[in-house]
Design an enzyme around this catalytic site. Structure first.
Site, PDB file in Angstrom:
ATOM      1  N   HIS A   1     -53.297  87.535 -57.076  1.00 29.77           N
ATOM      2  CA  HIS A   1     -53.613  88.961 -56.986  1.00 29.77           C
ATOM      3  C   HIS A   1     -52.373  89.822 -57.163  1.00 29.77           C
ATOM      4  CE1 HIS A   1     -53.243  89.114 -52.274  1.00 29.77           C
ATOM      5  NE2 HIS A   1     -52.135  89.578 -52.800  1.00 29.77           N
TER       6      HIS A   1
ATOM      7  N   ASN B   1     -53.042  83.640 -54.734  1.00 32.65           N
ATOM      8  CA  ASN B   1     -54.243  83.465 -55.562  1.00 32.65           C
ATOM      9  C   ASN B   1     -54.169  84.281 -56.852  1.00 32.65           C
ATOM     10  OD1 ASN B   1     -54.540  86.048 -54.668  1.00 32.65           O
ATOM     11  ND2 ASN B   1     -56.474  85.738 -53.587  1.00 32.65           N
TER      12      ASN B   1
ATOM     13  N   GLU C   1     -58.168  91.255 -56.110  1.00 34.62           N
ATOM     14  CA  GLU C   1     -58.447  89.841 -55.886  1.00 34.62           C
ATOM     15  C   GLU C   1     -59.084  89.199 -57.123  1.00 34.62           C
ATOM     16  OE1 GLU C   1     -56.978  88.696 -53.510  1.00 34.62           O
ATOM     17  OE2 GLU C   1     -57.627  89.325 -51.522  1.00 34.62           O
TER      18      GLU C   1
ATOM     19  N   ASP D   1     -50.927  99.934 -52.400  1.00 30.94           N
ATOM     20  CA  ASP D   1     -52.139  99.681 -51.609  1.00 30.94           C
ATOM     21  C   ASP D   1     -51.939  99.995 -50.127  1.00 30.94           C
ATOM     22  OD1 ASP D   1     -50.356  97.597 -51.199  1.00 30.94           O
ATOM     23  OD2 ASP D   1     -51.623  96.054 -52.086  1.00 30.94           O
TER      24      ASP D   1
END
Ligand code: GLP
Length: 261
Positions: free
Chosen positions: A138, A136, A143, A67
């Site tokens: 990811h 979280n 997400e 990313d």
């Protein structure tokens, strides 16, 4: 999923580096998927040491990063291209032309996403994808609630991710709110996955990823679908797992050829 619990992050990173080194030795033209974040730093240090002291050869290796932040040029200190350059690439004999990071400054971001997918395909696909884990759940910048079949796309970062990653940016306001990331579907096509997660802050996401239901609310749970997914943890990130003793038992009872040397 193969869950390997080590006593601390250091031991986990050394194991992760051994797994990657073994691949590069058996396949010198390997295609590696790489990750950023604090977690893989120690693993990268070990790869650099293996290159310097044991001659691990990266000259034919190709890499694809997961990313990149939208809007940050390669020269920006917080860009993932800069991170990779500083923390890994410039210390190896890798051919810069074979290192790929999505271009977050592309005028047409969607075209850049399609182009990134095409470049992965042209390289013959990814042999091993290294992954970190967001608090979280990811992976990359996929997400919670994003599609588990997604391809490389532009994602809006969650508030938690902005908060978690903001420390290095000075203020939250300076942080990009969008990123290009390989999709979960792209990641799952890699021949092998190696996820590393350490420390108590990751324990909840680790629990959901390994023992929770397969659900888009935890994108990392998609690893349950992959036939060759290795997860390396430390005691703290494994603390909430219900079946930790079972993973340790399996680890102890592996056949010789199933061990990483
Ligand atoms: C970032 C990256 C992820 C990384 C995660 C965890 O948002 N996009 O690829 O795995 O955060 O980061 P850290 O290793 O610093 O905890």
């Amino acid at each position: 999923m193969e869950v390997l619990i080590r006593e601390n992050a250091d031991a986990g990173c050394l194991l992760g580096a051994r797994i990657i080194a073994q691949l590069v030795r058996t396949k010198p033209a390997a295609v590696l998927g790489l990750a950023t974040g604090r977690t893989p730093l120690r693993l990268y240090h070990e790869l650099i040491r293996l290159h310097r002291e044991e001659g691990l050869d990266f000259s034919r290796v190709t890499t694809f990063n997961l990313d990149e932040y939208v809007g940050l040029p390669a020269s920006h200190e917080q860009s993932y291209r800069h991170f990779m350059q500083e923390n890994l690439f410039r210390h190896l004999d890798i051919d810069p032309a074979r290192t790929h990071v999505p271009d977050g400054t592309a005028a047409d971001l969607q075209a850049e996403c399609r182009n990134y997918e095409a470049r992965i395909a042209a390289a013959g696909g990814i042999d091993l994808q290294l992954l970190g884990l967001g608090r979280n759940g990811h992976i990359g910048f996929n997400e919670p609630t994003g599609s588990l079949r997604s391809r490389t796309w532009v994602k809006i970062l969650s508030e938690q991710t902005l908060h978690d990653n903001s420390a290095v940016f000075g203020t939250l306001a300076e942080m990009p709110r969008h990123a290009i990331t390989m999709g979960v579907g792209t990641i799952l096509e890699s021949h092998q996955l190696l996820l590393i997660a350490f420390g108590p802050a990751k324990a909840r996401a680790v629990l959901h990823m390994i023992e929770g239901p397969l659900a888009a609310i935890c994108p990392a749970s998609a690893l349950q679908l992959h036939p060759r997914a290795i997860v390396v943890l430390d005691e703290a990130s494994a603390a909430a797992l219900q079946y930790a003793d079972h993973y340790r038992w399996v680890d102890r009872n592996k056949l010789d050829w199933q061990r990483f040397t």
